[in-house]
Design a protein around this motif. Sequence first.
Motif, PDB file in Angstrom:
ATOM      1  N   SER A 142       0.778  -1.198   0.066  1.00  0.00           N
ATOM      2  CA  SER A 142      -0.026   0.013   0.052  1.00  0.00           C
ATOM      3  C   SER A 142       0.844   1.178   0.028  1.00  0.00           C
ATOM      4  O   SER A 142       0.467   2.437  -0.790  1.00  0.00           O
ATOM      5  CB  SER A 142      -1.050  -0.064   1.008  1.00  0.00           C
ATOM      6  OG  SER A 142      -2.007  -1.225   1.183  1.00  0.00           O
ATOM      7  N   HIS A 143       1.741   1.310   0.542  1.00  0.00           N
ATOM      8  CA  HIS A 143       2.848   2.440   0.855  1.00  0.00           C
ATOM      9  C   HIS A 143       4.108   2.162   0.087  1.00  0.00           C
ATOM     10  O   HIS A 143       4.942   3.297  -0.130  1.00  0.00           O
ATOM     11  CB  HIS A 143       3.332   2.454   2.459  1.00  0.00           C
ATOM     12  CG  HIS A 143       2.202   3.161   3.171  1.00  0.00           C
ATOM     13  ND1 HIS A 143       1.791   4.268   3.346  1.00  0.00           N
ATOM     14  CD2 HIS A 143       1.317   2.446   3.940  1.00  0.00           C
ATOM     15  CE1 HIS A 143       0.633   4.342   4.004  1.00  0.00           C
ATOM     16  NE2 HIS A 143       0.246   3.304   4.383  1.00  0.00           N
ATOM     17  N   GLU A 144       4.084   1.223  -0.944  1.00  0.00           N
ATOM     18  CA  GLU A 144       5.318   0.965  -1.685  1.00  0.00           C
ATOM     19  C   GLU A 144       6.618   1.003  -0.905  1.00  0.00           C
ATOM     20  O   GLU A 144       7.749   1.804  -1.263  1.00  0.00           O
ATOM     21  CB  GLU A 144       5.413   1.950  -2.627  1.00  0.00           C
ATOM     22  CG  GLU A 144       4.211   2.031  -3.714  1.00  0.00           C
ATOM     23  CD  GLU A 144       4.306   2.853  -4.946  1.00  0.00           C
ATOM     24  OE1 GLU A 144       4.941   3.984  -4.799  1.00  0.00           O
ATOM     25  OE2 GLU A 144       3.731   2.306  -6.191  1.00  0.00           O
ATOM     26  N   ARG A 145       7.062   0.092   0.144  1.00  0.00           N
ATOM     27  CA  ARG A 145       7.768   0.146   0.952  1.00  0.00           C
ATOM     28  C   ARG A 145       8.512  -1.072   0.885  1.00  0.00           C
ATOM     29  O   ARG A 145       8.032  -2.280   0.619  1.00  0.00           O
ATOM     30  CB  ARG A 145       7.354   0.415   2.527  1.00  0.00           C
ATOM     31  CG  ARG A 145       6.974   1.773   2.788  1.00  0.00           C
ATOM     32  CD  ARG A 145       6.330   1.774   4.097  1.00  0.00           C
ATOM     33  NE  ARG A 145       6.119   3.100   4.735  1.00  0.00           N
ATOM     34  CZ  ARG A 145       4.866   3.490   5.610  1.00  0.00           C
ATOM     35  NH1 ARG A 145       4.192   2.453   6.066  1.00  0.00           N
ATOM     36  NH2 ARG A 145       4.725   4.792   5.584  1.00  0.00           N
ATOM     37  N   VAL A 146       9.831  -0.988   1.503  1.00  0.00           N
ATOM     38  CA  VAL A 146      10.673  -2.011   1.592  1.00  0.00           C
ATOM     39  C   VAL A 146      10.478  -2.474   3.267  1.00  0.00           C
ATOM     40  O   VAL A 146      10.533  -1.412   4.015  1.00  0.00           O
ATOM     41  CB  VAL A 146      12.385  -1.919   1.505  1.00  0.00           C
ATOM     42  CG1 VAL A 146      12.958  -3.085   1.840  1.00  0.00           C
ATOM     43  CG2 VAL A 146      12.398  -1.738  -0.011  1.00  0.00           C
ATOM     44  N   ASN A 147      10.160  -3.856   3.546  1.00  0.00           N
ATOM     45  CA  ASN A 147       9.969  -4.245   4.764  1.00  0.00           C
ATOM     46  C   ASN A 147      11.174  -5.216   5.271  1.00  0.00           C
ATOM     47  O   ASN A 147      11.102  -6.150   4.537  1.00  0.00           O
ATOM     48  CB  ASN A 147       8.649  -4.509   5.377  1.00  0.00           C
ATOM     49  CG  ASN A 147       7.658  -3.474   5.721  1.00  0.00           C
ATOM     50  OD1 ASN A 147       7.268  -2.921   4.449  1.00  0.00           O
ATOM     51  ND2 ASN A 147       7.369  -3.275   6.855  1.00  0.00           N
ATOM     52  N   ASN A 196      20.737   3.944   2.582  1.00  0.00           N
ATOM     53  CA  ASN A 196      21.556   4.739   1.900  1.00  0.00           C
ATOM     54  C   ASN A 196      22.049   4.537   0.631  1.00  0.00           C
ATOM     55  O   ASN A 196      22.332   5.356  -0.353  1.00  0.00           O
ATOM     56  CB  ASN A 196      22.997   4.549   2.945  1.00  0.00           C
ATOM     57  CG  ASN A 196      22.719   5.344   4.261  1.00  0.00           C
ATOM     58  OD1 ASN A 196      22.047   6.205   4.426  1.00  0.00           O
ATOM     59  ND2 ASN A 196      23.734   4.909   5.210  1.00  0.00           N
ATOM     60  N   GLN A 197      21.814   3.417   0.132  1.00  0.00           N
ATOM     61  CA  GLN A 197      22.106   2.857  -1.330  1.00  0.00           C
ATOM     62  C   GLN A 197      21.085   2.848  -2.198  1.00  0.00           C
ATOM     63  O   GLN A 197      21.225   2.904  -3.249  1.00  0.00           O
ATOM     64  CB  GLN A 197      22.795   1.304  -1.183  1.00  0.00           C
ATOM     65  CG  GLN A 197      24.175   1.444  -0.477  1.00  0.00           C
ATOM     66  CD  GLN A 197      24.864  -0.180  -0.651  1.00  0.00           C
ATOM     67  OE1 GLN A 197      24.702  -0.656  -1.558  1.00  0.00           O
ATOM     68  NE2 GLN A 197      25.319  -0.675   0.620  1.00  0.00           N
ATOM     69  N   THR A 198      19.658   2.740  -1.485  1.00  0.00           N
ATOM     70  CA  THR A 198      18.865   2.632  -2.572  1.00  0.00           C
ATOM     71  C   THR A 198      17.769   3.877  -2.338  1.00  0.00           C
ATOM     72  O   THR A 198      16.997   4.088  -3.332  1.00  0.00           O
ATOM     73  CB  THR A 198      18.031   1.501  -2.468  1.00  0.00           C
ATOM     74  OG1 THR A 198      17.114   1.208  -0.978  1.00  0.00           O
ATOM     75  CG2 THR A 198      18.967   0.236  -2.551  1.00  0.00           C
ATOM     76  N   GLY A 199      17.792   4.476  -1.284  1.00  0.00           N
ATOM     77  CA  GLY A 199      16.735   5.544  -0.905  1.00  0.00           C
ATOM     78  C   GLY A 199      15.380   5.290  -0.675  1.00  0.00           C
ATOM     79  O   GLY A 199      14.450   5.817  -0.750  1.00  0.00           O
ATOM     80  N   ALA A 200      15.399   3.972  -0.317  1.00  0.00           N
ATOM     81  CA  ALA A 200      13.814   3.168  -0.115  1.00  0.00           C
ATOM     82  C   ALA A 200      13.291   3.856   1.080  1.00  0.00           C
ATOM     83  O   ALA A 200      13.946   3.955   1.972  1.00  0.00           O
ATOM     84  CB  ALA A 200      14.140   1.556  -0.058  1.00  0.00           C
ATOM     85  N   ILE A 220       9.794  -7.603   0.789  1.00  0.00           N
ATOM     86  CA  ILE A 220       9.765  -8.090   2.010  1.00  0.00           C
ATOM     87  C   ILE A 220      11.123  -8.904   1.962  1.00  0.00           C
ATOM     88  O   ILE A 220      11.585  -9.695   1.232  1.00  0.00           O
ATOM     89  CB  ILE A 220       8.723  -9.213   2.266  1.00  0.00           C
ATOM     90  CG1 ILE A 220       7.499  -8.636   1.825  1.00  0.00           C
ATOM     91  CG2 ILE A 220       9.015  -9.950   3.594  1.00  0.00           C
ATOM     92  CD1 ILE A 220       7.103  -7.760   3.190  1.00  0.00           C
ATOM     93  N   ILE A 221      12.125  -8.353   3.327  1.00  0.00           N
ATOM     94  CA  ILE A 221      13.308  -9.307   3.236  1.00  0.00           C
ATOM     95  C   ILE A 221      13.055  -9.703   4.795  1.00  0.00           C
ATOM     96  O   ILE A 221      12.706  -9.324   5.700  1.00  0.00           O
ATOM     97  CB  ILE A 221      14.434  -8.078   3.397  1.00  0.00           C
ATOM     98  CG1 ILE A 221      14.338  -7.203   2.085  1.00  0.00           C
ATOM     99  CG2 ILE A 221      15.619  -8.703   3.972  1.00  0.00           C
ATOM    100  CD1 ILE A 221      15.635  -6.197   2.034  1.00  0.00           C
TER     101      ILE A 221
END
Length: 319
Positions: A159-164, A236-240, A217-218
């Motif tokens: 929904s929020h286009e996030r990395v978790n 830092n590397q992806t700006g996610a 998802i990680i």
Amino acid sequence: MKTIGILTSGGDAPGMNAAIRAVVRSAIYYDCKVYGINRGYKGLLEEDLIEMDLSSVGDIIHRGGTILKSSRCEEFKTEEGRLKGVKILKKYKIDYLVVIGGDGSFNGAQKLSELGFPAIGIPGTIDNDLAYTDYTIGFDTAMNTIIEAIGKIRDTSSSHERVNIIEVMGRYCGDLALYSGLAGGAETIIVPEVNIEVEEICNKLNATKKRGKRHSIIVLAEGVGNAQDLGKEIVNQTGADLRITVLGHVQRGGSPSAFDRILASKMGVRAVELLLDGKAARVVGVKDNKIIDMEINKALSMKKEFDKDTHEMVKILSR
């Protein structure tokens, strides 16, 4: 009439109560007396014992945790502590001991056997980190708890286009992370057994982002490293836009799955039958869907083999 003592030790695991129930009821079936020892080896040294009957284990097969409670005991790691334990067991005229727990608990059972006191181990740990058995009691339930959490976190992540990053238990064994990550559709699974660089994770995130997928998802096994530090590197590397969830002890709780209840029941009965057949210093396990037993020292000396084939398969499926 023979008397059997039973205790749970170390970290609790869903299905321990089902194992306790199986030991108590099968022991009584074979005309044995049963003592429950509260709070593991610590309770033994403090003489916290109670005689158990059929009613003592009524309505517990579905309950998580352990009705006998659990704790860790430094005193029992000493020769003096173990000799005290044997003296107390003999005081209550206990002939055999069933120990439900992980490798530390099994070490205690082995030491008792070396002192001439017959003991049998039943594997109860969510980590699934004992090499001699395909599954330990509690692993299946904990895995399903993680899968449920992954599903809910994925909903908000997309929904929020996030990395978790979801940190799971397992200490130095990656089984919980691997199998829950596979079943939960995680894009990246990080386990102690396989080295992975942050750059590789970031490259994968960037590649999936280019093809239009903006959430990920990680699953991280706790024995690998700090989720906060990993999260900072990824940002830092992806700006996610990244969030971290540490599931913690929620993984230990809950009603045990049907698989864990059945496994615990089978193991509990086998443990009693082994003791009454004069076999001790052994552990019960499951191999190829069959209940097995072997010497404790042999079981503890075996090295856990990581399922590399499944880990490689995850890489294919998570593209």
